[in-house]
Write an enzyme that holds these catalytic residues in place. Structure first.
Site, short mmCIF file in Angstrom:
data_model
loop_
_atom_site.label_atom_id
_atom_site.label_comp_id
_atom_site.label_asym_id
_atom_site.label_seq_id
_atom_site.Cartn_x
_atom_site.Cartn_y
_atom_site.Cartn_z
N CYS A 68 0.57 -1.20 -0.22
CA CYS A 68 0.02 0.18 -0.08
C CYS A 68 0.91 1.33 0.14
CB CYS A 68 -1.11 0.01 1.04
SG CYS A 68 -0.52 -0.47 2.66
N HIS A 124 -1.12 6.68 4.99
CA HIS A 124 0.15 5.95 5.01
C HIS A 124 1.02 6.22 4.13
CE1 HIS A 124 1.10 1.36 5.23
NE2 HIS A 124 1.87 1.95 6.03
#
Ligand code: NAG
Ligand code: NAG
Ligand code: NAG
Ligand code: NAG
Ligand code: NAG
Length: 486
Positions: A68, A124
């Site tokens: 990710c 993130h």
């Protein structure tokens, strides 16, 4: 003409031209597999996603990174993670890492075109200082969490791989910790926030919403109602996972309904993509592709992705041109009517997609990560129809049907064996499921792709993957994961 009058006229033209720009909604589904959507797998209940996909254009060859943070780096910056030091694993909570601050992010480009820019969901991309965080990198507003994963109901994350034990709040409303959402499943909160923004939006301005949902990343949690939509799935994990996908689908439906209610839908372009292949060990499924999340097999890197809406000439239901995650930034800026400098990595496919022309992309890098070889590094390149994998492709390997009966369904086939210097070559056009390794048969092709790969590798920035920093300790910040320690 006086300055004031000129300015007024200028602003008038600006608002007139920006009024015609499409609204853009960029939805990221976390850890959604190739075979986890109804339009590929009739066992999945995703009517809203299926309607957008089948009335839009489904991308058959839209690639993402195997994990990710790297994919999100590419989405926001249009740069390969191996050029940003972001190629190794993901950003851990206690690492003082963020995407280099000199990269211009997608929302900054769109802001320059007059857009209102909002982000709801998973970041993130680093948070050790405020400059790294969404409202400093182009978003007018932000609601969400900074780290990879957390509890869907109490919104706390552990320091996985870090120094601190316990779980701490990772939920934020702009810059403030959002402490009063405990007990509410994140998909509801995120969808409701998106609906509120749509309802409050000044329609004279084009709208950009980046919606990277928490669903369907582990932990496997969903309100029972969604799990109950899958009584035929005997495996509890897969049943809950399937429910998580359906909750995501409902959230997508609520956002599109709000756009319709507000009269914005007709002029909205939706991009939907997974951030990586589905993690087989967490009940996702990529059948018939090989491997999953963490691997540079097709199952880890070919993202479930489609576009729907404003500006697309509907001449086909699928688009098989080669697209990489680094291209979405350029493509969306073009769709918005902007031009931007061509960076070394990304390119716009807007003209090709909207008019059904072949893709201009002929090659891409799956990843270049020489950190901790052989266990963690991945190296792979695609040139034309061919794909070369150098070294460990990542695990788990194999071809897996959706789980149903038992947990054992998942590890039915493990194919990869470590060699001295394993090399795999596949013709992806003829063999998208990677059954037929051509490396022995085609040494010249291996040499050709390896030479291309080495050219890219010369430009690699070393992975920025430091040890955890005790200064990050959330107990110093009111028990919330917070910026301010780097
Ligand atoms: C950002 O800064 C780094 C380090 O100085 C440099 O190598 C890189 O080219 C810069 N990138 C951009 C997009 O400006
Ligand atoms: C949140 O839920 C997790 C389980 O997912 C649990 O371990 C943790 O203790 C909970 N934290 C709080 C603050 O309730
Ligand atoms: C949480 O608090 C904020 C700020 O007071 C408020 O706007 C929001 O509606 C509250 N949300 C919930 C779920 O209570
Ligand atoms: C979607 O909207 C309906 C109606 O307001 C609501 O009951 C439901 O909880 C929402 N679902 C999600 C996932 O936000
Ligand atoms: C799961 O297995 C059961 C028992 O064999 C079967 O009835 C059911 O249709 C299967 N469900 C799916 C989604 O494959």
């Amino acid at each position: 003409m006086g300055v004031r009058k000129f300015l007024a006229l200028f602003l008038f033209f600006l608002s007139e031209s920006s009024a015609q720009r499409p609204n853009i909604v960029f939805i990221v589904a976390d850890d959604l597999g190739w075979n986890d959507v109804g339009f590929r797998n009739p066992d999945m209940k995703t009517p809203n996603i299926d309607k957008l996909a089948t009335e839009g254009i489904i991308f058959e060859n839209a690639y993402v990174q195997p994990l990710c943070s790297p994919s999100r780096t590419a989405f926001m910056s249009g740069m390969y993670p191996f050029h940003a030091g972001m190629q190794h694993r993901t950003v851990f909570p206690q690492q003082a890492v963020c995407v280099p601050l000199n990269y211009t992010f997608l929302p900054q480009e769109l802001k320059n075109l007059g857009y209102a820019t909002h982000m709801i969901g998973k970041w993130h991309l680093g948070f050790c200082k405020w400059e790294c965080t969404p409202t400093y990198r182009g978003f007018d507003t932000y609601f969400g969490f900074y780290n990879a994963h957390e509890d869907y109901f109490n919104h706390t994350a552990s320091s996985y791989g870090g120094l601190t034990s316990g779980t701490y709040l990772d939920y934020r409303d702009n810059k403030l910790p959002a402490r009063n959402y405990s007990g509410e499943y994140s998909a509801f909160t995120f969808a409701q926030r998106a609906v509120d923004i749509i309802n409050r939006h000044d329609v004279s301005q084009p709208l950009f919403m980046y919606l990277p949902y928490q669903n369907v990343h582990a932990p496997i949690e969903v309100p029972k109602k969604y799990e109950d939509m899958y009584p035929n799935v005997i495996n509890e994990g897969r049943r809950k996972f399937s429910g998580m996908v359906s909750a995501l689908d409902e959230a997508v439906g609520n956002v599109t309904q709000a756009l319709k209610d507000r009269g914005l839908f007709e002029n909205t372009l939706i991009l939907f993509t997974a951030d990586n292949g589905g993690p087989i060990e967490w009940y996702a499924n990529n059948w018939p592709l090989r491997g999953g999340k963490h691997t540079i097999w097709e199952g880890g890197t070919r993202g479930t992705s489609f576009m729907y809406g404003a500006g697309l000439k509907k001449t086909r239901t699928t688009y098989d041109g080669m697209i990489h995650a680094v291209d979405w930034k350029h493509t969306l800026v073009s769709a918005a009517g902007g031009t931007q400098e061509t960076t070394i990595d990304g390119m716009s496919h807007w003209d090709s997609i909207s008019n059904g022309l072949p893709s201009k992309r002929t090659e891409f890098i799956y990843n270049i990560d020489d950190f901790e070889v052989p266990d963690e590094g991945h190296a792979g390149i695609r040139v034309g129809d061919y794909k070369l994998i150098l070294g460990f492709p990542g695990g788990p390997d194999g071809w897996h049907r959706p789980m149903n009966r038992t947990q054992d369904d998942i590890y039915e086939e493990t194919v990869y064996t470590t060699g001295d210097e394993p090399v795999h070559l596949f013709n992806i056009r003829e063999d998208p499921t990677e059954h037929n390794d051509l490396a022995q048969q085609m040494p010249d092709m291996v040499a050709y792709l390896r030479a291309r790969f080495e050219d890219y590798k010369k430009t690699m920035v070393p992975a920025n993957f430091p040890n955890p920093d005790p200064a990050s300790d959330p107990r110093k910040f009111g028990n919330a994961w917070s910026p301010g320690w780097c």
